[in-house]
Every structure is written in structure tokens, then in C-alpha cells.
Design an enzyme around this catalytic site. Structure first.
Site, PDB file in Angstrom:
ATOM      1  N   GLY A 135     -66.445 -22.376 -42.625  1.00 53.91           N
ATOM      2  CA  GLY A 135     -65.609 -23.561 -42.818  1.00 53.91           C
ATOM      3  C   GLY A 135     -66.342 -24.817 -42.381  1.00 53.91           C
ATOM      4  O   GLY A 135     -67.582 -24.852 -42.323  1.00 53.91           O
ATOM      5  N   GLY A 136     -65.571 -25.852 -42.030  1.00 54.60           N
ATOM      6  CA  GLY A 136     -66.151 -27.138 -41.656  1.00 54.60           C
ATOM      7  C   GLY A 136     -67.040 -27.037 -40.422  1.00 54.60           C
ATOM      8  O   GLY A 136     -68.142 -27.601 -40.393  1.00 54.60           O
ATOM      9  N   LYS A 143     -61.365 -36.539 -42.721  1.00 52.65           N
ATOM     10  CA  LYS A 143     -62.820 -36.549 -42.499  1.00 52.65           C
ATOM     11  C   LYS A 143     -63.639 -36.719 -43.781  1.00 52.65           C
ATOM     12  O   LYS A 143     -64.691 -37.349 -43.773  1.00 52.65           O
ATOM     13  CB  LYS A 143     -63.256 -35.270 -41.794  1.00 52.65           C
ATOM     14  N   ASP A 192     -70.157 -33.319 -34.423  1.00 57.12           N
ATOM     15  CA  ASP A 192     -70.041 -31.887 -34.101  1.00 57.12           C
ATOM     16  C   ASP A 192     -71.429 -31.246 -34.014  1.00 57.12           C
ATOM     17  O   ASP A 192     -71.630 -30.278 -33.269  1.00 57.12           O
ATOM     18  CB  ASP A 192     -69.208 -31.146 -35.161  1.00 57.12           C
ATOM     19  N   ASN A 239     -66.795 -37.682 -38.674  1.00 57.26           N
ATOM     20  CA  ASN A 239     -65.766 -37.737 -37.627  1.00 57.26           C
ATOM     21  C   ASN A 239     -65.916 -38.956 -36.719  1.00 57.26           C
ATOM     22  O   ASN A 239     -65.125 -39.132 -35.803  1.00 57.26           O
ATOM     23  CB  ASN A 239     -65.727 -36.442 -36.791  1.00 57.26           C
TER      24      ASN A 239
HETATM   25  P1  NAP Z   1     -61.855 -24.076 -41.287  1.00 55.31           P
HETATM   26  O1  NAP Z   1     -62.698 -25.009 -42.063  1.00 55.31           O
HETATM   27  O2  NAP Z   1     -60.420 -23.923 -41.652  1.00 55.31           O
HETATM   28  O3  NAP Z   1     -62.574 -22.625 -41.323  1.00 55.31           O
HETATM   29  C1  NAP Z   1     -61.939 -21.506 -40.743  1.00 55.31           C
HETATM   30  C2  NAP Z   1     -62.883 -20.315 -40.777  1.00 55.31           C
HETATM   31  O4  NAP Z   1     -62.232 -19.223 -40.096  1.00 55.31           O
HETATM   32  C3  NAP Z   1     -63.212 -19.834 -42.191  1.00 55.31           C
HETATM   33  O5  NAP Z   1     -64.524 -19.329 -42.223  1.00 55.31           O
HETATM   34  C4  NAP Z   1     -62.201 -18.680 -42.373  1.00 55.31           C
HETATM   35  O6  NAP Z   1     -62.629 -17.692 -43.296  1.00 55.31           O
HETATM   36  C5  NAP Z   1     -62.196 -18.087 -40.985  1.00 55.31           C
HETATM   37  N1  NAP Z   1     -60.985 -17.314 -40.746  1.00 55.31           N
HETATM   38  C6  NAP Z   1     -59.723 -17.767 -40.574  1.00 55.31           C
HETATM   39  N2  NAP Z   1     -58.867 -16.733 -40.403  1.00 55.31           N
HETATM   40  C7  NAP Z   1     -59.606 -15.605 -40.474  1.00 55.31           C
HETATM   41  C8  NAP Z   1     -59.299 -14.208 -40.376  1.00 55.31           C
HETATM   42  N3  NAP Z   1     -58.043 -13.798 -40.171  1.00 55.31           N
HETATM   43  N4  NAP Z   1     -60.326 -13.310 -40.477  1.00 55.31           N
HETATM   44  C9  NAP Z   1     -61.604 -13.727 -40.678  1.00 55.31           C
HETATM   45  N5  NAP Z   1     -61.950 -15.038 -40.790  1.00 55.31           N
HETATM   46  C10 NAP Z   1     -60.960 -15.960 -40.689  1.00 55.31           C
HETATM   47  O7  NAP Z   1     -61.833 -24.477 -39.729  1.00 55.31           O
HETATM   48  P2  NAP Z   1     -62.978 -25.225 -38.901  1.00 55.31           P
HETATM   49  O8  NAP Z   1     -62.715 -26.667 -38.904  1.00 55.31           O
HETATM   50  O9  NAP Z   1     -64.303 -24.724 -39.354  1.00 55.31           O
HETATM   51  O10 NAP Z   1     -62.648 -24.712 -37.406  1.00 55.31           O
HETATM   52  C11 NAP Z   1     -62.835 -23.360 -37.056  1.00 55.31           C
HETATM   53  C12 NAP Z   1     -62.640 -23.166 -35.561  1.00 55.31           C
HETATM   54  O11 NAP Z   1     -63.585 -23.939 -34.838  1.00 55.31           O
HETATM   55  C13 NAP Z   1     -61.275 -23.608 -35.038  1.00 55.31           C
HETATM   56  O12 NAP Z   1     -60.859 -22.695 -34.052  1.00 55.31           O
HETATM   57  C14 NAP Z   1     -61.538 -24.968 -34.426  1.00 55.31           C
HETATM   58  O13 NAP Z   1     -60.621 -25.283 -33.374  1.00 55.31           O
HETATM   59  C15 NAP Z   1     -62.930 -24.746 -33.866  1.00 55.31           C
HETATM   60  N6  NAP Z   1     -63.689 -25.983 -33.700  1.00 55.31           N
HETATM   61  C16 NAP Z   1     -64.064 -26.319 -32.449  1.00 55.31           C
HETATM   62  C17 NAP Z   1     -64.792 -27.477 -32.251  1.00 55.31           C
HETATM   63  C18 NAP Z   1     -65.198 -27.834 -30.858  1.00 55.31           C
HETATM   64  O14 NAP Z   1     -65.591 -28.972 -30.606  1.00 55.31           O
HETATM   65  N7  NAP Z   1     -65.155 -26.888 -29.937  1.00 55.31           N
HETATM   66  C19 NAP Z   1     -65.143 -28.286 -33.331  1.00 55.31           C
HETATM   67  C20 NAP Z   1     -64.759 -27.911 -34.610  1.00 55.31           C
HETATM   68  C21 NAP Z   1     -64.018 -26.743 -34.774  1.00 55.31           C
HETATM   69  P3  NAP Z   1     -62.277 -17.833 -44.874  1.00 55.31           P
HETATM   70  O15 NAP Z   1     -63.323 -18.727 -45.452  1.00 55.31           O
HETATM   71  O16 NAP Z   1     -62.348 -16.432 -45.368  1.00 55.31           O
HETATM   72  O17 NAP Z   1     -60.881 -18.414 -44.961  1.00 55.31           O
END
Ligand code: NAP
Length: 286
Positions: free
Chosen positions: A139-140, A77, A112, A97
Site C-alpha cells: 500500500g501507500g 495526499k 514517511d 504529506n
Molecule cells: P494501505 O495503503 O491501505 O495498505 C494496506 C496494506 O495492508 C495492503 O498491502 C493490504 O493488502 C494489507 N492488508 C490489509 N489487510 C490485510 C489482511 N487481512 N491480510 C493481509 N494483508 C492485508 O495502508 P498504508 O497507508 O500503507 O498503511 C499500512 C499500515 O502502516 C497502517 O497500519 C498504518 O497505520 C501504518 N503506517 C504507519 C506509519 C508510521 O509513521 N508509523 C506511516 C504510514 C503508515 P492488499 O493490497 O491485499 O489489500
């Protein structure tokens, strides 16, 4: 840059693709094939598994390969952003994306943002009356959520993340309406959160649960979980049990696909209950 120019083929119907590495488990083909079929459009949508070292060349020759555009997923991305002309949403999110051609240029956006907003509009009309939103995660996905909330004029967006420095960095980037908070302050912020959005991976299948007391949210709160595996997360179940309005991650996934389809195939598709049921059934198989 001639290869970047979209070719109009008189022989082949338009096709788009999803570029990822790995990409095999995406639901995007199911979604786009449903719309192509129900709208009676002759076109295609395929998965292209492209390793990082081949991504630049693949995008450079996207049109020559017969594609009118593409979705881009992990881990491409950020490269997609750099290799195209991004709009304000993609720039703010720092990732693209969706790619398409316009006026001989390769453009990009991040759908998104509208996936998040349009899903909330569909599931919980009036959600934007909330003066305080609480966003979990930095995160993203959180970047897209912040951009959308600011665009809709939410006054105060409390942003809590396990790694506090990442929340502070996003607050610096997105401006004064984003207020960074410590992870252990979440409990205290819940009573004023008119909108709660989980953008962390907590609650996702195989990940730890999101420990949060939904009973502390105000009576008119709206709860949105971006996680969609499982569909009904413990957070959404707890909010639903309290009679709060909810929006789930599958809704966002479906709504974010709308814009790409429209850009590539020229018609704006609808997120129907039939499409939702189709994707739900597929998720249950996994
Ligand atoms: P990412 O960039 O990897 O960010 C992950 C986030 O989760 C970070 O803020 C991380 O905190 C936090 N995290 C992970 N493990 C944790 C824990 N044990 N305790 C507390 N915080 C924790 O991932 P992303 O792309 O943003 O995606 C995040 C979620 O959104 C995923 O479940 C993804 O499937 C979902 N999502 C859904 C859609 C949709 O269309 N529905 C679109 C995008 C994403 P740290 O910064 O401290 O590591």
C-alpha cells in the site's frame, strides 16, 4: 497563482496545519507543540478538517490563511501532490504529506521515507548491512519503505502482499531490486530476511493478527513494524523475545515529523525520549 506565494507577516507568528478529513485524532499537534515549546519558537500548529471538495481551494489560499505550510493526511495526499511541486520522494511514493513554500512556489515531499529510514538508523544502527529485506504489504506506506530501502542500497527487497498484483505493480515501478513474492511464500523467505518490515495493517488494533513465525528469522535480523496502535505489536514482542533488534511504528511517526517542522520553523528538532513518552501516554489514553 498569487495566492500560492508565501506572505511574510510581521504581526503573526508562523503557523502550520494538518489538513485531513477526518483529522481530529492526529498526534501531530502534540509533537509540533512540544518542539515549538522546547525550542522556544513562537509559532502554531492547528488541525484543519477540510472535506475533499474544498481541499483545492484551501491549499490555493494556504498562505492567505496565514500558514507557512501544512501536513496532509487521508484522503488528500494524492491531490496535494498534484497541486504542488513535488520532490523525487513524493513523486515515487505517489503522495505528498508535507507542503511548504520556497521561492514563491508551493513544494511538497513525503516525509514517511526519512521517518522510516531515520527511525531504523536510530533504533538499529547497521541495519542496512542486510542483503535481503522482506517487506510485507504493497500500500501507500510500502511505497515509502521501498524508496528508502533502494536509496540505502539494499540489494534484494522481497515484496509480499495479499493481493499479488499490487506487489508486481510496485516491483515494475521501483525496478530490479524489488522482487515480488506470493503471500504464502513469506514463511520460506523469513530465514534469509536480514530486515523484516511490516507495512500491512495486520496487527493493528481491531485488525487480524500477523501470523508469522519470528523464530525462522536469522539471528541478526532487524524487525520493523509500522503499526503503532498497539505500540508493542505481537510481531515486535516475538522479535524482542528472540533478542532481535526492533524498530517500532511510533519511532517512524516521530521521525517523519522532523522535516516539516524544520521547513516551516527553521530549526531541526530532535526526537527525544521525553517527546516519545508524551506521545506514548497520549496513545494509551485512546
Ligand atoms: P494501505 O495503503 O491501505 O495498505 C494496506 C496494506 O495492508 C495492503 O498491502 C493490504 O493488502 C494489507 N492488508 C490489509 N489487510 C490485510 C489482511 N487481512 N491480510 C493481509 N494483508 C492485508 O495502508 P498504508 O497507508 O500503507 O498503511 C499500512 C499500515 O502502516 C497502517 O497500519 C498504518 O497505520 C501504518 N503506517 C504507519 C506509519 C508510521 O509513521 N508509523 C506511516 C504510514 C503508515 P492488499 O493490497 O491485499 O489489500
Amino acid at each position: 497563482m498569487a495566492e500560492l506565494t508565501a506572505m511574510t507577516s510581521t504581526t503573526r507568528p508562523p503557523a502550520a496545519c494538518l489538513i485531513g478529513w477526518p483529522a481530529a485524532h492526529s498526534r501531530s499537534p502534540l509533537i509540533h507543540h512540544y518542539w515549538l515549546r522546547t525550542l522556544g519558537i513562537e509559532g502554531g500548529y492547528v488541525i484543519e478538517a477540510v472535506p475533499p471538495d474544498e481541499f483545492g481551494d484551501f491549499v490555493f489560499r494556504l498562505s492567505l490563511r496565514g500558514f507557512v505550510g501544512a501536513n496532509v493526511t487521508i484522503p488528500h495526499k494524492e491531490r496535494a501532490l498534484a497541486l504542488s511541486k513535488p520532490d523525487a520522494r513524493a513523486r515515487a511514493v505517489g503522495a505528498a504529506n508535507t507542503l511548504w513554500f520556497a521561492d514563491g512556489e508551493l513544494r511538497s515531499t513525503n516525509t514517511d521515507v526519512e521517518g522510516f529510514i531515520n527511525n531504523l538508523d536510530a533504533c538499529a544502527p547497521g541495519w542496512d548491512k542486510a542483503e535481503d529485506a522482506l517487506v510485507l504489504g504493497a500500500g501507500g506506506a510500502a511505497r515509502a519503505v521501498l524508496f528508502g530501502l533502494i536509496e540505502r542500497g539494499i540489494k534484494r527487497i522481497h515484496l509480499a502482499n495479499r493481493t499479488a498484483a499490487r506487489a508486481r505493480a510496485l516491483a515494475d515501478q521501483f525496478g530490479a531490486s524489488v522482487l515480488p513474492a506470493q503471500w504464502d511464500a513469506v514463511d520460506a523467505l523469513l530465514p534469509r530476511a536480514g530486515l523484516l518490515v511490516n507495512t500491512t495493517s495486520l496487527g493493528m488494533h481491531g485488525q487480524p493478527a500477523l501470523e508469522l513465525d519470528a523464530a525462522r528469522l536469522p539471528q541478526n535480523a532487524v524487525v520493523n513494524d509500522l503499526v503503532y496502535v498497539p505500540l508493542q505489536t505481537p510481531l515486535l514482542a516475538a522479535a524482542g523475545a528472540r533478542g532481535l533488534q526492533t524498530a517500532d511504528g511510533l519511532g517512524m511517526l516521530l521521525h517523519q515529523a522532523v522535516r516539516g517542522f524544520e521547513l516551516w520553523f527553521g530549526k531541526r528538532p530532535q526526537v527525544t525520549s521525553e517527546l516519545r513518552a508524551l506521545v506514548e501516554a497520549d496513545l494509551k489514553k485512546a
